[in-house]
Design an enzyme around this catalytic site. Structure first.
Site, PDB file in Angstrom:
ATOM      1  NE  ARG A  90      -4.082  -1.606   2.430  1.00 20.86           N
ATOM      2  CZ  ARG A  90      -4.237  -2.701   3.167  1.00 20.86           C
ATOM      3  NH1 ARG A  90      -3.260  -3.086   3.978  1.00 20.86           N
ATOM      4  NH2 ARG A  90      -5.346  -3.409   3.084  1.00 20.86           N
ATOM      5  CG  HIS A 137     -13.188   6.315  -3.795  1.00 12.21           C
ATOM      6  ND1 HIS A 137     -13.704   6.969  -4.888  1.00 12.21           N
ATOM      7  CD2 HIS A 137     -12.007   6.921  -3.521  1.00 12.21           C
ATOM      8  CE1 HIS A 137     -12.865   7.918  -5.262  1.00 12.21           C
ATOM      9  NE2 HIS A 137     -11.835   7.900  -4.456  1.00 12.21           N
TER      10      HIS A 137
END
Length: 871
Positions: free
Chosen positions: A98, A820
């Site tokens: 990430r 999101h």
């Protein structure tokens, strides 16, 4: 140079070395919270890889930077570090790779999904390649646009990369420790779905939703969970479509797991001291793991100072139409003014600079504490009527709060209210001024003019006054401003009271009498507009038709406009130059200082046909004629109900029209007082600049009055001013300011209301209501969204972010309140509803729709329209 660190070696203060995500994972690990093991490749490693990167700010920056990072070889030392630390996690262990940027998970911007994540990466070389792609994702078009929107310097941002052991997740998702839609603190909201949490975070699935508070589960709602993301043997993931014959009502979390998650969320919030947005996973063995935590950046801050019990706050900024923050000196001015207001009813503060108990600050904006009024019978009677005059949308919110058991009526005597009312009536000479307004309108109007004349005399400060004397004068003037200007209100209220009397006598609803209030005389704002129009009818169109506003300003300040225009603008600013945009903040320049707005308005007027029915003077005259006709109609209706009613109604409406326009006068005088104080404080600022305390005279507005007085003794306040300017700038970017706010963070306007008939129902994701044209988009590539259009789409990922910059609202077919699209919509302050089944088929491009982000509803103008042609 240390290019890799284990989570146990990281704390929250290492943002520059490890980025926001890794700093939080290290902080959680060190706090003993359940975090899968891992390590971070530091920003030093990125610095080595980015050596030679050309950051020239032009249109090719993003593409140029990506190409450099993807094509340049990974430095040998960095490659060796990655291989070594990956091997330490275990043989060919599956990891998540990430991005962790230094401008990420900040208190004012979450950067949700702006950089890339790679799941179930297996093998050292695969990890190296994933790291390279994470580096490049710092320069995607969406990430660059997001940084620019948040005022973050590209050159100052660097990227670390987190490498973390994957959890074999039975179920995963996201958890907010405060409700992101309503704002209520300590109310845990969980979205969950089988498989990896990426399905929930990306909005690819309609998840199960749970809401818990204080050990109880308040809501359980099953999603269809039609998509499951699973790890593949050997690396990578697969997206599996799950078919259901009907609604999939089986929940993927048990009540016990929901409560365990909520308890874990409270531990995380308690550790950070602020609400958190977390990602989590439940392994096959039932163990719960935290895979990420970051601050919730979209919650409006709670008012200060905190007071016991549930409090109700009303936004003075919103009611004044000033959505931006006030400067520290602007807030200090209102504390003094508020103290003067409290003093009228006998509740002035011990120190006027502290302001009254009913005034609070939150988000650098002013809030009025309505709790005492809501908990008293007189307050419940008066408050809705008062709001009806100036803030009608607040009436329904207040009435809804009457039913909240936490705001039950206090068992107290009415005597304090009556004593305060009597004191107020005495201070403003209420009986005598009402009598004057009823019997002698010219004398009443003359009194309102004399109040302005007295104010003008009070504003004069000798040129020889010292800085300390100017500060003394400013404090005295601000403390006396409210008692002075409020003395005209009995006359204004007489006009509105007689208007209500005319309604009763005629039997007509007040809504049908509104034309009586058109074209009102004695309104200083209307008079100002008409004077500017009158000036426009006298000046020649040249040079206004051909010059930019900036050039007009230059010529005016140099005295180079044609004589009629030069003298006319100067005369207008002499009378109205104390006004300005966001004028209730004395820290904001006035038109006399920055005349661009007035010169631009004058240029626009000159483009209008003076003989047009749309010209301001014609519109005002038309309004006056309609008002006369409306008054005659109301009088006739009253006469029909009784002969004596007609003359009384005619008298009442005449007085109404004489006084109702004065409603703007108190604010007109208030702004004049603020402008006078501003002028005096700029002189103080010049003195402090000369002492080297400040960089510029205007910096004085980023101090309060106490600090300005203390600064006269010397010292360097430039660092303090710079910090406050930065905070003010960040707060200026806030897109959503509540109208009303409870002390537990709840926004009453964001609480769900029953869906209208014909509405499409989804999940509330970002509070607010907007009506606009829909734009159905199935693919963001090449899509265009006009400003204010409502984006209707299947789902979103970070590639859609550029469209959010112009969207008036968002409707998604998929996703939950923490997907999101929902997170970014809240951060951008646009209303959003997600999880609206078949929205891209049931809504047509160009169709007008109303979106209620608090109720989770979308109401099309014609719900049965056929399938759209998408953008």
């Amino acid at each position: 140079m240390n290019t890799a660190l284990d989570f146990s070696e990281i704390d929250g203060g290492m943002l520059a070395e490890v980025g926001g995500k890794a700093a939080n994972l290290g902080e959680l690990t060190r706090a003993g919270l359940p975090v899968p093991p891992g390590w971070v490749l530091t920003t030093d490693a990125y610095g080595l890889a980015a050596t030679g990167l050309d950051l020239t700010p032009d249109g090719t920056l993003a593409e140029r930077a990506r190409r450099h990072l993807l094509e340049a070889p990974v430095p040998d030392a960095v490659h060796e570090t990655i291989v070594k630390h990956y091997a330490a996690l275990g043989p060919d262990v599956a990891v998540a790779v990430r991005s962790s940027a230094t401008a990420e998970d900040l208190p004012f911007a979450s950067f949700a999904g702006q950089q890339d994540t790679y799941l179930n990466v297996v093998g050292a070389e695969a990890v190296v390649e994933a790291v390279r792609r994470c580096w490049a994702s710092l320069w995607t078009d969406r990430a660059v646009a997001y940084r620019e929107a948040n005022g973050i310097d590209h050159a100052a941002v660097r990227l670390a990369v987190v490498v973390q052991v994957m959890v074999d997740a039975r179920v995963a998702g996201v958890m907010f420790t405060a409700n992101p839609v309503t704002g209520r603190r300590r109310e845990t909201v969980i979205d969950a779905s089988p498989g990896l949490g990426e399905a929930v975070v990306s909005g690819a699935v309609n998840p199960d939703r749970f809401v818990a508070y204080d050990g109880d589960i308040l809501e359980r709602r099953a999603g269809d969970k039609r998509v499951v993301i699973r790890p593949l043997p050997g690396g990578g993931t697969e997206r599996v479509e799950v078919a259901h014959d009907g609604p999939h009502v089986e929940l993927c979390l048990t009540d016990a797991e929901v409560l365990r998650l909520a308890a874990l969320g409270r531990r995380v919030e308690d550790h950070y001291g602020a609400p958190q947005d977390t990602e989590w996973a439940v392994g096959a063995d039932g163990e719960i793991w935290l895979t990420q935590a970051r601050p919730i950046t979209t919650l409006y801050p709670l008012p200060e100072p905190a007071r016991p019990g549930l409090r109700v706050y009303f936004s003075l900024n919103v009611v004044q139409g000033v959505m931006g923050p006030l400067t520290p000196m602007g807030l200090a001015a209102f504390r003094l003014i508020g103290g003067g207001a409290a003093g009228i009813v006998g509740h002035g503060p011990a120190d006027p600079l502290d302001g009254p108990a009913f005034m609070s600050v939150s988000g650098q904006r002013l809030w009025l504490d309505l709790t005492a009024a809501l908990r008293s019978r007189p307050g419940r009677a008066v408050l809705p009527r008062a709001l009806t005059l100036g803030e009608a949308r607040g009436v329904a919110l207040v009435r809804r709060l009457f039913d909240d058991p936490r705001l039950e009526l206090a068992r107290s005597s009415r005597r304090p209210f009556l004593r305060g009312l009597a004191r107020f009536a005495r201070r403003v000479h209420l009986p005598s001024r009402v009598f004057l307004a009823l019997t002698a309108p010219e004398r009443a109007l003359g009194y309102t003019r004399r109040v302005g004349e007295v104010l003008d005399r009070r504003l004069r400060v000798p040129a020889t006054a010292t800085p300390a004397q100017r500060l003394d004068h400013a404090e005295r003037l601000l403390a006396a401003t409210f008692p002075s200007i409020v003395s005209v209100m009995p006359i204004v209220l007489t006009g509105y009271g007689l208007f209500a009397l005319a309604g009763r006598l005629s039997g007509l609803p007040l809504g049908e009498m509104q034309d009586v209030l058109r074209g009102l005389p004695h309104n200083p704002t209307t008079e100002m507009d008409l004077k500017l129009w009158e000036l426009a009818t006298r000046v020649e169109p040249e040079p206004f038709a051909e010059l930019t506003v900036a050039e007009l300003v230059r010529r005016y300040e140099a005295g180079e406009l044609p004589p009629v225009a030069q003298r006319g603008v100067a005369a207008f600013l002499a009378e109205y130059g104390h006004r300005g945009v966001a004028e209730i903040d004395l820290g904001v320049p006035r038109w006399s200082e920055e005349p661009a707005h007035i010169l631009g308005a004058l240029a626009n007027y000159l483009r209008m046909d003076a003989g047009s029915d749309l010209a301001p003077a014609a519109l005002f005259a038309k309004g006056e004629a309609q008002a006369r006709a409306a008054a005659a109609r109301v009088t006739a209706a009253a006469r029909a109900r009784g002969r004596w009613r007609g003359p009384v109604t005619r008298f009442a409406l005449r007085r109404t029209r004489a006084y109702a326009g004065l409603r703007e006068l108190p604010k007109f005088y208030l702004v004049k007082a603020l402008s006078g104080v501003r002028h005096s404080l700029l002189a103080v600022g010049e003195h402090l600049t000369g002492l080297g305390v400040l960089d510029a005279p205007g910096d004085v507005f980023f101090l309060d009055l106490r600090e300005a007085r203390a600064a006269l003794a010397g010292g360097d306040l430039r660092e303090l001013v710079a910090r406050r300017r930065a905070e003010h700038e960040r707060e200026s970017r806030r897109r959503h300011v509540p109208r009303m706010l409870l002390s537990d963070g709840t926004e009453p306007e964001a609480l769900a209301t029953p869906a209208a008939e014909g509405a499409l129902v989804g999940t509330a994701a970002s509070a607010g209501t907007v009506t606009g044209r829909a734009r159905v988009v199935l693919d963001p590539v090449g899509a265009h969204l006009e400003p204010g259009e409502i984006l209707v789409c299947p789902s979103t990922d970070p590639g859609w972010t550029p469209l959010f910059l112009t969207a008036g609202g968002l409707v998604m077919e998929m996703g939950g309140a923490m997907s999101h699209g929902a997170v970014v919509a809240r951060e951008y302050g646009i209303p959003a509803v997600v999880g609206v089944a078949d929205a891209t088929h049931r809504i047509t491009t160009g169709q007008e729709i109303e979106l209620d982000g608090a109720a989770g509803t979308v109401t099309p103008s014609s719900p049965d329209q056929a399938r759209t042609t998408s953008a």
